[in-house]
Design an enzyme around this catalytic site. Structure first.
Site, PDB file in Angstrom:
ATOM      1  N   HIS A  17       7.455   9.854  -8.257  1.00 17.51           N
ATOM      2  CA  HIS A  17       6.308   9.684  -8.787  1.00 17.51           C
ATOM      3  C   HIS A  17       7.038  10.331 -10.419  1.00 17.51           C
ATOM      4  CE1 HIS A  17       3.299  10.196  -5.325  1.00 17.51           C
ATOM      5  NE2 HIS A  17       3.338   9.092  -5.879  1.00 17.51           N
ATOM      6  N   LYS A  41      -7.624   6.294   2.204  1.00 17.64           N
ATOM      7  CA  LYS A  41      -6.609   7.524   2.686  1.00 17.64           C
ATOM      8  C   LYS A  41      -7.542   8.880   2.418  1.00 17.64           C
ATOM      9  CE  LYS A  41      -2.549   5.984  -0.060  1.00 17.64           C
ATOM     10  NZ  LYS A  41      -1.672   6.204  -0.978  1.00 17.64           N
ATOM     11  N   ARG A  90       8.376   0.524  -5.137  1.00 21.51           N
ATOM     12  CA  ARG A  90       9.575   0.781  -4.339  1.00 21.51           C
ATOM     13  C   ARG A  90      10.124  -0.312  -3.647  1.00 21.51           C
ATOM     14  NH1 ARG A  90       6.257   4.897  -0.730  1.00 21.51           N
ATOM     15  NH2 ARG A  90       4.813   3.267  -0.959  1.00 21.51           N
ATOM     16  N   SER A 128       4.451   9.757  -0.312  1.00 25.65           N
ATOM     17  CA  SER A 128       3.731  11.098   0.102  1.00 25.65           C
ATOM     18  C   SER A 128       3.727  11.133   1.364  1.00 25.65           C
ATOM     19  CB  SER A 128       2.486  11.143  -0.742  1.00 25.65           C
ATOM     20  OG  SER A 128       2.859  11.209  -2.187  1.00 25.65           O
TER      21      SER A 128
END
Length: 165
Positions: A17, A41, A90, A128
């Site tokens: 990040h 989430k 990514r 994360s």
């Protein structure tokens, strides 16, 4: 003045990040890094903790502002006077989801464009959630997280492992 927004859950902010933040801050006059709500989430860290982490790791970047918002990204961008959303990628699987979101945001706010920045090779595998899992073990996190927040991440996971939050 061109204002860009880099939204995310940042639970916690990773070196990946931070790499996107640093690169985007060189492109735009102002970069707002915004902790957003992701309904799919359950965050480990509170919004205030994530804002604090981001403020600490970006303190060297004069044109970066940290914020948090529960509103729709398209509405937030309009309110902040931004016409650009930054999204880090990514892998190809990231692109499908982010492309769909870019189209939705553009539909909701026709003046809003999305700029995709690919992660540098050393950060392509980072997420994360994986880093949160690693932090529960005695793994050296210095390749994954900014040094300033490693003790906080370890402490939070220690509390969670003991049944608290």
């Amino acid at each position: 003045m061109t204002i860009a927004i880099y939204p995310g859950s940042f639970d916690p902010v990773t070196k990946g990040h931070l790499n996107i933040i640093e690169r985007a801050s060189k492109i735009f006059d102002k970069l707002i890094v915004c902790v957003m709500v992701n309904g799919t989430k359950r965050p480990t860290f509170t919004s205030a903790e994530r804002v604090d982490f981001l403020e600490r790791v970006t303190s060297h970047l004069d044109n970066v502002q940290i914020d948090a918002s529960p509103e729709l990204l398209a509405d937030y961008a309009r309110r902040m006077g931004s016409s650009v959303i930054i999204k880090g990628l990514r892998a190809a699987t990231d692109f499908e989801n982010e492309f769909q979101m870019a189209l939705i945001n553009r539909k909701l706010n026709p003046g809003l464009d999305t700029m995709f920045l690919t992660a540098e090779h050393q950060y392509m595998f980072m997420s994360s959630s994986v880093i949160r899992e690693l932090s529960r073990y005695d793994v050296d996190l210095s390749d994954f997280l900014p040094e300033q927040i490693i003790p906080d991440v370890r402490e939070k996971n220690h509390l969670i492992d003991e049944g608290g939050k």
